[in-house]
Structures are given as C-alpha cells and as structure tokens.
Design a protein around this motif. Sequence first.
Motif, short mmCIF file in Angstrom:
data_model
loop_
_atom_site.label_atom_id
_atom_site.label_comp_id
_atom_site.label_asym_id
_atom_site.label_seq_id
_atom_site.Cartn_x
_atom_site.Cartn_y
_atom_site.Cartn_z
N VAL A 126 -2.39 9.23 -4.24
CA VAL A 126 -1.03 9.10 -4.74
C VAL A 126 -0.83 10.07 -5.91
O VAL A 126 -1.58 10.02 -6.89
CB VAL A 126 -0.75 7.66 -5.22
CG1 VAL A 126 0.65 7.55 -5.81
CG2 VAL A 126 -0.92 6.68 -4.07
N SER A 140 1.34 5.91 4.69
CA SER A 140 0.22 5.97 3.76
C SER A 140 -1.11 5.92 4.52
O SER A 140 -1.23 5.22 5.51
CB SER A 140 0.29 4.80 2.78
OG SER A 140 -0.77 4.85 1.85
N ASP A 239 2.88 5.44 -1.66
CA ASP A 239 2.04 5.84 -0.54
C ASP A 239 1.08 6.96 -0.92
O ASP A 239 1.43 7.88 -1.66
CB ASP A 239 2.90 6.34 0.62
CG ASP A 239 3.64 5.22 1.32
OD1 ASP A 239 3.21 4.05 1.18
OD2 ASP A 239 4.64 5.49 2.01
#
Length: 294
Positions: A126, A140, A239
């Motif tokens: 991230v 993700s 994500d």
Amino acid sequence: MTERRRSKRGLVLAGTALAMAVAVAVAIAGIGGAWAFATPVLSGLPKGPVLAQAIERGRLIVGVRRYPRPAPPEAPTPPEPDGFDATLARQLAASLGVPLELVGLDPAAQEAALSEGRVDLLVTGVPAQSAHGIAAAPGSYDVGRGLLVALRRGKVQDEAALRGALVCVGEGSGYAGAVSQRYGAQPRSYPSSVHAASAFMAGECAALAEDGEVLDRLMQNEEWRFYQPLASGLRPSSDAAIRLPEGDAVSRDYLAAALRRWRADGTLDKARGARAGNLQFEITLLKDGLVCHS
C-alpha cells in the motif's frame, strides 16, 4: 569473552545467516516455479502499451520492496527483494510469457522509478500516498485479516488504550491506515515486517499490527509467550494494488483480471501462506543473536 570465541561465534552466526538466505531463496524460487504452471491462462486478454512494451522488450521489469535479512551484527547483508512481492511479480511475468527483472526499491524511490520508466509496474504494498501520474489496478493482492498483539503486562491492555499509542508496521502495510482510523493509534513504519517485529520486541512500540496468519504462527513460539492478541479482524484500509503509469486502461484491466483469477484459484492464499512461513522463519532467527540492519 575472548577474541577467539568472538570470532568463532561470528563465523557461526554468519554461517547461519547464509544458510537462512539460501533456504529462503530456494523456497521462493520453488514456489514461484510451481505456481507458474498453475496460473490460469491470461494470454488471450488484450495488453495495453505498458505490457505490450514488456513483451516486445522480452522481459517484465517490476519494482518491489526490499530489506536486509536478519544477520550477525558484524556482518550485515545487503537489501534483497521482498519474497512476497517477488512471487507475485513472477506470476505476472509468467502470464505474459517473458522473463522477470526485479528492481528492489526504497519507499522514496518507488514512484520516481515508475514515472521515469525505469520499471513497468510497482508491486510494493500500500503506497503511503497517491501520486499524480500513477494508476492502480482494481483489487488488492494482500487480503488477509490483521491482528494486533501487545505485551501481556504492558501499558496497552485493551483497544481503548491504543489511542495515541505507537504501533509497529512493515513498509507498505495496509494495517497502518487501519490502526490509525479505527483506534486513533500512531503507526510507525519499518523497512519490513521483520524489522517491525524486531522493533516491537525491543519495546519501540506498544503493539504490532500484522497479518493474522503470521502472528498466529509466531504466538506458538516460546519466546512469544510474553505477548497476547489485543484485537483481531483488522482489515487493511487501502488496497495493496499493482501500480502502473496512468493512461493505460487496457493493461490496468489485464492486471485486475489477473488478481481476480489468482484470488479465485487460491494463488494469493498460497502466496500469503508462503509469506507467513518465511516471516516466521526470519523473525525466529532474531533470538539466535541475528539482528535486523536498517
């Protein structure tokens, strides 16, 4: 301790570090090779300019996180690519039918490397903040539920006490934003999850936030009997997306399709399981006198 004993101990620890590095490298290589055959065929999907250029070049260049593995204090090892990032990058290259070139990047260099065209994609967890000119493929690749652990007799004994407390997290962790938003805690980022665990065990933070599978394994170790789960079911606030230059919707859609398929066929679960095992192994080495060099 005599100089001879110190020297002998240093050689033993150095040998341990080298053996560990080789074992992890072999494990990661084996995992990547095995999964390449199991990856669903994506070759029929269209590729945009970014991926088409990689195919024409004959290799996919992916920027990943990097960190030095635990090693003796007197014999630090150079930073190496994160195994989890490398596994996913290897899957992408295999789906395109080209070799992979990994580029280990520090956080401050990641966006510049992508913007300047030195890498095709970023698989770095991230991002700390969104950058202009960089897009993210929907979905993700790090979808585990997090766990918070704290010292059994420490100052933080419940979730309410987390407000304003320091929480150790690894670079690129989605749990950094989650602990801040949910508990009002202050996340402190370290070069890797191993560094974060080492800092937590050294008392630099009141709690540690990490994938629940990783911490569940660690809590079974004798040296972790002094710690206890504090909060579970923590979901990343953002994500861990594969990033690419803006303006290539076709390549972005290809990457999103790859993530969907890997989630459906268990590839991402296997990658997370392998990551948990590798981190458990590396963190366990800290009790043998090895340290995390920054």
